[in-house]
Each structure stands twice: as C-alpha cells, then as structure tokens.
Scaffold this motif. Structure first.
Motif, short mmCIF file in Angstrom:
data_model
loop_
_atom_site.label_atom_id
_atom_site.label_comp_id
_atom_site.label_asym_id
_atom_site.label_seq_id
_atom_site.Cartn_x
_atom_site.Cartn_y
_atom_site.Cartn_z
N PRO A 33 0.61 -1.41 0.05
CA PRO A 33 -0.14 0.10 0.12
C PRO A 33 0.80 1.41 -0.05
O PRO A 33 1.86 1.33 0.70
CB PRO A 33 -0.82 -0.30 1.27
CG PRO A 33 -0.66 -1.57 1.84
CD PRO A 33 0.50 -1.89 1.10
N LYS A 34 0.51 2.15 -0.81
CA LYS A 34 0.90 3.73 -0.45
C LYS A 34 0.17 4.74 -0.03
O LYS A 34 0.47 5.72 0.17
CB LYS A 34 1.41 4.14 -2.05
CG LYS A 34 2.29 3.22 -2.64
CD LYS A 34 3.61 3.89 -2.47
CE LYS A 34 4.77 3.07 -3.23
NZ LYS A 34 4.92 2.98 -4.82
N GLU A 55 -3.52 2.65 -13.76
CA GLU A 55 -2.59 1.73 -13.16
C GLU A 55 -2.94 1.23 -11.62
O GLU A 55 -2.43 0.50 -11.18
CB GLU A 55 -1.26 2.51 -12.96
CG GLU A 55 -0.60 2.64 -14.50
CD GLU A 55 -0.14 1.21 -14.98
OE1 GLU A 55 0.06 0.10 -14.24
OE2 GLU A 55 -0.28 1.29 -16.23
N LEU A 56 -3.80 2.11 -11.10
CA LEU A 56 -3.98 2.04 -9.64
C LEU A 56 -4.75 0.63 -9.45
O LEU A 56 -5.74 0.06 -9.98
CB LEU A 56 -4.99 3.19 -9.10
CG LEU A 56 -5.47 3.10 -7.52
CD1 LEU A 56 -4.12 3.32 -6.84
CD2 LEU A 56 -6.48 4.14 -7.23
N GLU A 57 -4.47 0.02 -8.20
CA GLU A 57 -5.09 -1.37 -7.81
C GLU A 57 -5.63 -1.01 -6.52
O GLU A 57 -4.99 -0.13 -5.77
CB GLU A 57 -4.26 -2.66 -7.71
CG GLU A 57 -3.73 -2.87 -8.99
CD GLU A 57 -2.64 -4.09 -9.02
OE1 GLU A 57 -2.78 -4.94 -9.93
OE2 GLU A 57 -1.98 -3.99 -8.08
N GLN A 58 -6.66 -1.50 -5.92
CA GLN A 58 -7.25 -1.05 -4.57
C GLN A 58 -7.93 -2.17 -4.19
O GLN A 58 -8.27 -3.25 -4.69
CB GLN A 58 -8.49 0.03 -4.87
CG GLN A 58 -7.85 1.39 -5.49
CD GLN A 58 -9.16 2.06 -6.09
OE1 GLN A 58 -9.54 1.82 -7.16
NE2 GLN A 58 -9.42 3.32 -5.45
N ILE A 92 -9.76 -4.57 -6.38
CA ILE A 92 -10.07 -4.27 -7.76
C ILE A 92 -8.91 -3.89 -8.73
O ILE A 92 -8.02 -3.14 -8.21
CB ILE A 92 -11.17 -2.76 -7.51
CG1 ILE A 92 -12.07 -2.90 -6.65
CG2 ILE A 92 -11.32 -2.31 -8.99
CD1 ILE A 92 -13.00 -1.86 -6.56
N PRO A 93 -8.87 -4.54 -9.70
CA PRO A 93 -7.59 -4.58 -10.53
C PRO A 93 -7.64 -3.34 -11.37
O PRO A 93 -8.61 -2.55 -11.17
CB PRO A 93 -7.77 -5.92 -11.49
CG PRO A 93 -9.07 -5.92 -11.56
CD PRO A 93 -9.86 -5.51 -10.29
N LYS A 94 -6.49 -2.92 -12.03
CA LYS A 94 -6.40 -1.70 -12.90
C LYS A 94 -7.32 -1.93 -14.01
O LYS A 94 -7.78 -2.94 -14.20
CB LYS A 94 -5.10 -1.61 -13.50
CG LYS A 94 -4.35 -2.56 -14.09
CD LYS A 94 -2.83 -2.51 -14.66
CE LYS A 94 -1.94 -2.52 -13.40
NZ LYS A 94 -0.66 -2.60 -13.84
N MET A 95 -7.83 -1.13 -14.80
CA MET A 95 -8.64 -1.06 -15.91
C MET A 95 -10.07 -1.68 -15.67
O MET A 95 -10.45 -2.60 -16.10
CB MET A 95 -8.09 -1.71 -17.12
CG MET A 95 -6.81 -0.88 -17.51
SD MET A 95 -7.27 0.95 -18.12
CE MET A 95 -7.90 0.58 -19.49
N ALA A 96 -10.58 -1.18 -14.19
CA ALA A 96 -11.93 -1.83 -14.04
C ALA A 96 -12.75 -0.87 -13.62
O ALA A 96 -12.64 0.20 -12.88
CB ALA A 96 -11.76 -2.87 -12.91
N ALA A 112 -4.81 1.67 -1.22
CA ALA A 112 -4.43 1.92 -2.67
C ALA A 112 -2.80 1.78 -2.77
O ALA A 112 -2.02 1.89 -2.26
CB ALA A 112 -4.72 3.36 -3.15
N SER A 113 -2.59 1.09 -4.11
CA SER A 113 -1.19 0.76 -4.37
C SER A 113 -0.49 1.99 -4.86
O SER A 113 0.78 1.87 -5.09
CB SER A 113 -1.48 -0.31 -5.52
OG SER A 113 -1.87 0.30 -6.85
N MET A 114 -1.20 3.27 -5.05
CA MET A 114 -0.41 4.32 -5.54
C MET A 114 -0.76 5.36 -4.88
O MET A 114 -1.96 5.69 -4.31
CB MET A 114 -0.53 4.48 -7.06
CG MET A 114 0.20 3.39 -8.12
SD MET A 114 -0.69 3.46 -9.58
CE MET A 114 -0.80 5.48 -9.93
N GLU A 115 0.02 6.74 -5.07
CA GLU A 115 -0.35 7.92 -4.42
C GLU A 115 -1.49 8.56 -5.38
O GLU A 115 -1.82 7.91 -6.56
CB GLU A 115 0.61 8.87 -4.49
CG GLU A 115 1.75 8.41 -3.23
CD GLU A 115 3.16 8.77 -3.39
OE1 GLU A 115 3.39 9.74 -4.26
OE2 GLU A 115 3.93 8.49 -2.75
#
Ligand code: TYD
Length: 130
Positions: A33-34, A55-58, A92-96, A112-115
């Motif tokens: 997590p970021k 790009e974000l994964e959650q 929840i994957p990216k592009m969803a 969340a995987s990104m800022e």
C-alpha cells in the motif's frame, strides 16, 4: 488472477463476547500500500465511483455498514459484490470500471497501490471501452 476482482478474507481475531480485530500484514496483500483513504456519510441515493484507473489497484473494505460494488472490465465481464463484513476486502484490478452504493451507516476504507494522481483516472465510460 490479478486482472479480475476478487474477495480477500482477512483474519478475524477474537470472539463475540470480546469483539474482533482484523489485520493484514503487507505480505498478504496483492500490492504494497502507498495510500489509505476512507469515505463515509454517502447518501443512499448517490452512486460513487463511475471511473476506472490506468494503473491503480485498490482493496475496498466496508469497515462499517454495507457497500454494493459493480465492476465491468474492458472485455465486458461484469461482477457484483456485497461488502458487509469488516474482515473481507475486495481487490479491484487496474482498468476496471466501478460503481458503489452505500448504506447510510457505511464507512469504506480503500487501500491503494499508488499515491493520488488525477491523470490515472478514466472518468468517461466510452473512453474506458476504447
Ligand atoms: P473519487 O476517487 O472520484 O471518489 P469515488 O470513487 O469515491 O467517487 O474522488 C472524489 C474526489 O476526491 C475527487 O475530487 C478527487 C478527490 N481525492 C483526492 O484528492 N485524493 C484522494 O486520494 C482521493 C481518493 C480522492
């Protein structure tokens, strides 16, 4: 596996007389997590989300109340999840493309995987489908 949404069961430590604690060590998550944010007081007639991410994964967790999540992938696979247990998370994957509806008492935690990056959002469904 990681291009489809799926439920993650977290440990539920405790008992009904005492209450519970759930925990996730970073090794048990699909990403490091970021960022963590939470949403609450969403009126029941409001649909949130309506976007996808490049790009974000959650991971969404209903730490209180009930959240209904609908997800559509680019290949048109669609998924419906009901989150109403604090020891479950929804990856929840990216592009969803996702939409969420909330019970009046619900609190949604998002790991969340990104800022935060507004440029990572796709807010137009036709653009998402292309
Ligand atoms: P958004 O991700 O669209 O919320 P939801 O998916 O729950 O409908 O974010 C709502 C608003 O909050 C938007 O204006 C961007 C802002 N925001 C931040 O500033 N930082 C964040 O980390 C997040 C998640 C949102």
């Amino acid at each position: 596996m990681n291009n489809k949404p799926y439920l993650i069961e977290f440990p539920k430590i405790g008992e009904s007389q005492l209450g519970y604690i759930s925990v996730s060590e970073k090794n048990n998550l699909p990403f490091i997590p970021k960022r963590i944010y939470w949403t609450y007081f969403t009126p029941e007639d409001v649909v949130r989300g309506n976007h996808a991410h490049y790009e974000l994964e959650q991971i969404l967790v209903a730490v209180a109340g009930k959240i209904e999540v609908d997800i559509v992938l680019q290949n048109e696979d669609s998924f419906h999840f009901v989150l109403d247990s604090p020891n479950f998370g929804l990856f929840i994957p990216k592009m969803a493309w996702r939409t969420m509806k909330y019970s009046h008492n619900s609190v949604q935690m998002c790991i969340a995987s990104m800022e935060y990056d507004e440029n990572d959002y796709i807010r137009n469904y036709d653009q998402f489908k292309r």
